[in-house]
Design an enzyme around this catalytic site. Sequence first.
Site, PDB file in Angstrom:
ATOM      1  N   SER A 134       1.038   4.609  16.015  1.00 41.83           N
ATOM      2  CA  SER A 134      -0.210   5.060  15.405  1.00 41.83           C
ATOM      3  C   SER A 134      -1.191   5.353  16.535  1.00 41.83           C
ATOM      4  O   SER A 134      -1.503   4.469  17.335  1.00 41.83           O
ATOM      5  CB  SER A 134      -0.732   3.937  14.502  1.00 41.83           C
ATOM      6  OG  SER A 134      -2.031   4.234  14.039  1.00 41.83           O
ATOM      7  N   LYS A 160       1.931   8.974  14.279  1.00 41.03           N
ATOM      8  CA  LYS A 160       0.885   9.009  13.247  1.00 41.03           C
ATOM      9  C   LYS A 160      -0.457   9.191  13.941  1.00 41.03           C
ATOM     10  O   LYS A 160      -0.781   8.474  14.884  1.00 41.03           O
ATOM     11  CB  LYS A 160       0.926   7.691  12.455  1.00 41.03           C
ATOM     12  CG  LYS A 160      -0.312   7.384  11.631  1.00 41.03           C
ATOM     13  CD  LYS A 160      -0.074   6.170  10.724  1.00 41.03           C
ATOM     14  CE  LYS A 160      -1.252   5.209  10.738  1.00 41.03           C
ATOM     15  NZ  LYS A 160      -1.005   3.995   9.933  1.00 41.03           N
ATOM     16  N   LYS A 162      -4.601   9.326  13.676  1.00 40.47           N
ATOM     17  CA  LYS A 162      -5.792   8.988  12.897  1.00 40.47           C
ATOM     18  C   LYS A 162      -6.642  10.250  12.786  1.00 40.47           C
ATOM     19  O   LYS A 162      -6.821  10.973  13.780  1.00 40.47           O
ATOM     20  CB  LYS A 162      -6.585   7.884  13.605  1.00 40.47           C
ATOM     21  CG  LYS A 162      -5.858   6.542  13.640  1.00 40.47           C
ATOM     22  CD  LYS A 162      -5.768   5.953  12.247  1.00 40.47           C
ATOM     23  CE  LYS A 162      -5.210   4.532  12.292  1.00 40.47           C
ATOM     24  NZ  LYS A 162      -5.102   3.954  10.943  1.00 40.47           N
ATOM     25  N   ASP A 187      -3.434   9.622   9.120  1.00 41.82           N
ATOM     26  CA  ASP A 187      -4.035   8.503   8.383  1.00 41.82           C
ATOM     27  C   ASP A 187      -5.555   8.627   8.471  1.00 41.82           C
ATOM     28  O   ASP A 187      -6.119   8.599   9.564  1.00 41.82           O
ATOM     29  CB  ASP A 187      -3.571   7.172   8.995  1.00 41.82           C
ATOM     30  CG  ASP A 187      -4.095   5.953   8.229  1.00 41.82           C
ATOM     31  OD1 ASP A 187      -4.810   6.120   7.213  1.00 41.82           O
ATOM     32  OD2 ASP A 187      -3.778   4.817   8.661  1.00 41.82           O
ATOM     33  N   GLU A 212      -1.892   9.665   4.799  1.00 42.09           N
ATOM     34  CA  GLU A 212      -2.150   8.276   4.433  1.00 42.09           C
ATOM     35  C   GLU A 212      -3.621   8.068   4.074  1.00 42.09           C
ATOM     36  O   GLU A 212      -4.516   8.452   4.829  1.00 42.09           O
ATOM     37  CB  GLU A 212      -1.744   7.379   5.610  1.00 42.09           C
ATOM     38  CG  GLU A 212      -1.826   5.883   5.347  1.00 42.09           C
ATOM     39  CD  GLU A 212      -1.295   5.066   6.528  1.00 42.09           C
ATOM     40  OE1 GLU A 212      -0.500   5.597   7.344  1.00 42.09           O
ATOM     41  OE2 GLU A 212      -1.682   3.887   6.657  1.00 42.09           O
ATOM     42  N   ASP A 237      -2.442   2.979   1.480  1.00 45.29           N
ATOM     43  CA  ASP A 237      -2.528   1.774   2.309  1.00 45.29           C
ATOM     44  C   ASP A 237      -3.572   0.873   1.648  1.00 45.29           C
ATOM     45  O   ASP A 237      -3.246   0.054   0.774  1.00 45.29           O
ATOM     46  CB  ASP A 237      -2.898   2.188   3.749  1.00 45.29           C
ATOM     47  CG  ASP A 237      -3.110   1.024   4.713  1.00 45.29           C
ATOM     48  OD1 ASP A 237      -3.180  -0.124   4.263  1.00 45.29           O
ATOM     49  OD2 ASP A 237      -3.235   1.257   5.938  1.00 45.29           O
ATOM     50  N   LYS A 261       1.677  -3.750   4.135  1.00 46.82           N
ATOM     51  CA  LYS A 261       1.289  -4.715   5.168  1.00 46.82           C
ATOM     52  C   LYS A 261       1.299  -6.088   4.521  1.00 46.82           C
ATOM     53  O   LYS A 261       0.522  -6.318   3.576  1.00 46.82           O
ATOM     54  CB  LYS A 261      -0.120  -4.419   5.696  1.00 46.82           C
ATOM     55  CG  LYS A 261      -0.222  -3.111   6.453  1.00 46.82           C
ATOM     56  CD  LYS A 261      -1.659  -2.771   6.818  1.00 46.82           C
ATOM     57  CE  LYS A 261      -1.726  -1.443   7.534  1.00 46.82           C
ATOM     58  NZ  LYS A 261      -3.099  -0.936   7.663  1.00 46.82           N
ATOM     59  N   GLY A 289       0.769  -1.738  10.316  1.00 43.29           N
ATOM     60  CA  GLY A 289       0.347  -2.745  11.287  1.00 43.29           C
ATOM     61  C   GLY A 289      -1.160  -2.828  11.345  1.00 43.29           C
ATOM     62  O   GLY A 289      -1.862  -1.955  10.834  1.00 43.29           O
TER      63      GLY A 289
HETATM   64  O1  OSB Z   1      -4.701   2.006   8.597  1.00 44.73           O
HETATM   65  O2  OSB Z   1      -2.782   1.514   9.334  1.00 44.73           O
HETATM   66  C1  OSB Z   1      -4.002   1.423   9.420  1.00 44.73           C
HETATM   67  C2  OSB Z   1      -4.917  -0.516  12.584  1.00 44.73           C
HETATM   68  C3  OSB Z   1      -5.999  -1.257  12.137  1.00 44.73           C
HETATM   69  C4  OSB Z   1      -6.430  -1.072  10.847  1.00 44.73           C
HETATM   70  C5  OSB Z   1      -5.788  -0.175   9.998  1.00 44.73           C
HETATM   71  C6  OSB Z   1      -4.683   0.549  10.433  1.00 44.73           C
HETATM   72  C7  OSB Z   1      -4.275   0.396  11.771  1.00 44.73           C
HETATM   73  C8  OSB Z   1      -3.171   1.167  12.373  1.00 44.73           C
HETATM   74  C9  OSB Z   1      -2.480   0.555  13.568  1.00 44.73           C
HETATM   75  O3  OSB Z   1      -2.855   2.267  12.005  1.00 44.73           O
HETATM   76  C10 OSB Z   1      -1.040   0.283  13.331  1.00 44.73           C
HETATM   77  C11 OSB Z   1      -0.463  -0.667  14.359  1.00 44.73           C
HETATM   78  O4  OSB Z   1      -0.706  -1.890  14.305  1.00 44.73           O
HETATM   79  O5  OSB Z   1       0.240  -0.203  15.253  1.00 44.73           O
HETATM   80 MG    MG Z   2      -3.495   3.047   7.222  1.00 44.30          MG
END
Ligand code: OSB
Ligand code: MG
Length: 371
Positions: A134, A160, A162, A187, A212, A237, A261, A289
């Site tokens: 991510s 992925k 953001k 995402d 996402e 999510d 999660k 994560g």
């Molecule tokens: O939306 O998946 C998410 C990290 C913190 C809060 C929300 C998210 C995330 C990530 C990181 O996308 C995923 C990772 O731990 O590698």
């Molecule tokens: Mg997410």
Amino acid sequence: MIERVTLRLVEMELLFPFETSFGVEKRRRFVVVEVFEDGISGWGEAPVSLHPLYSYETAGTVWSVLKESIIPFVFKEKIEDPYRFHEKVNRFRGHRMAKASFELSLFDLYAKKKKEPLWRIYGGEKKEIEVGVSLGIEKDINKLFERISYFLERNYKRIKLKIKPGWDLQVIEKVRERFPNIPLSVDANQAYRENDIEHIKLLDNFNLLMIEQPFPASEIELHKRLQEEINTPICLDESVCCYKDMERAWRMRAMRILNVKPSRVGGACEVLKLHEFAKREGIPLWCGGMLESGIGRAHNLHIATLSSFVLPNDISENSRYYEEDITYPLFEITKRGTLPLPDGEGIGVNVDLSFLESITLRKEYLHSSLT
Ligand code: OSB
Ligand code: MG
């Protein structure tokens, strides 16, 4: 019976700032739970952020709910079985990360007492887990290209990105020009609103694996409307905090994929329910994560062995986020883009107590005899 619980407020510096539509994170401040019985420690983690942005939970809320409500209740009811914990702790509303951190520490203990790796307790079926990465919002597109190339070279199986208003279509278009065929997803962490639908629909042109959580968590109807008009699967999510949420969103056709999660849904027992439903309905799952330390990372890896977790998971090497970590050995990615399951008992990794102490801001022991 659980003899003692240790709560630790821990701070870890991220190797790189991680920017999402919520803002930039440079360090993590989260809660580590240790349950202790008969000389064995079980470990769990509540991977909260500094501020209530992803959800309302923070280190402060997790700490107080564990200390004032959950742990006294566990001592009073003499709970040590994670399945019974899951049933009983339902009396308290919300606070799923706090519940998950405790339940997962009970699972670690439970598996260690049975001398089994956790994945076997869950009925998992994999020896290695496919992983993606991510990537946060960057200052400029070249920096992002660099990051993508780096993680592709390390064999991560899916990238992925953001996104947020102002860092979306143009960025994805350029990334697709540069990397036409990589498995790519986005995402938004709830960043868009109803009047962004036409804009978001244009993401359908980039052969993305999924989009996402484009809209706020409670806007199931909006996700359904978007899904009706695009081919790219929507993945939820933040909208799904329990089995019921998943069932509703699926039946409404508001999603085609779910990011699971354990910490968001209150622990592994709830994940097992999601898994059963996903298996029946053929819903593809993957494990998300929350920038976890090695403790949460190990828990996520065991969860992802369940057969309905069929897409690359957001479980990276420890070194993706941290210079040093609480657990050893460190997870390292294979040429196949997988992390192998540790085969030790419980979570299968060891806690480096002296390192943990060195990053602990606050520590409290809770004893069963004192309640
Ligand atoms: O939306 O998946 C998410 C990290 C913190 C809060 C929300 C998210 C995330 C990530 C990181 O996308 C995923 C990772 O731990 O590698
Ligand atoms: Mg997410």
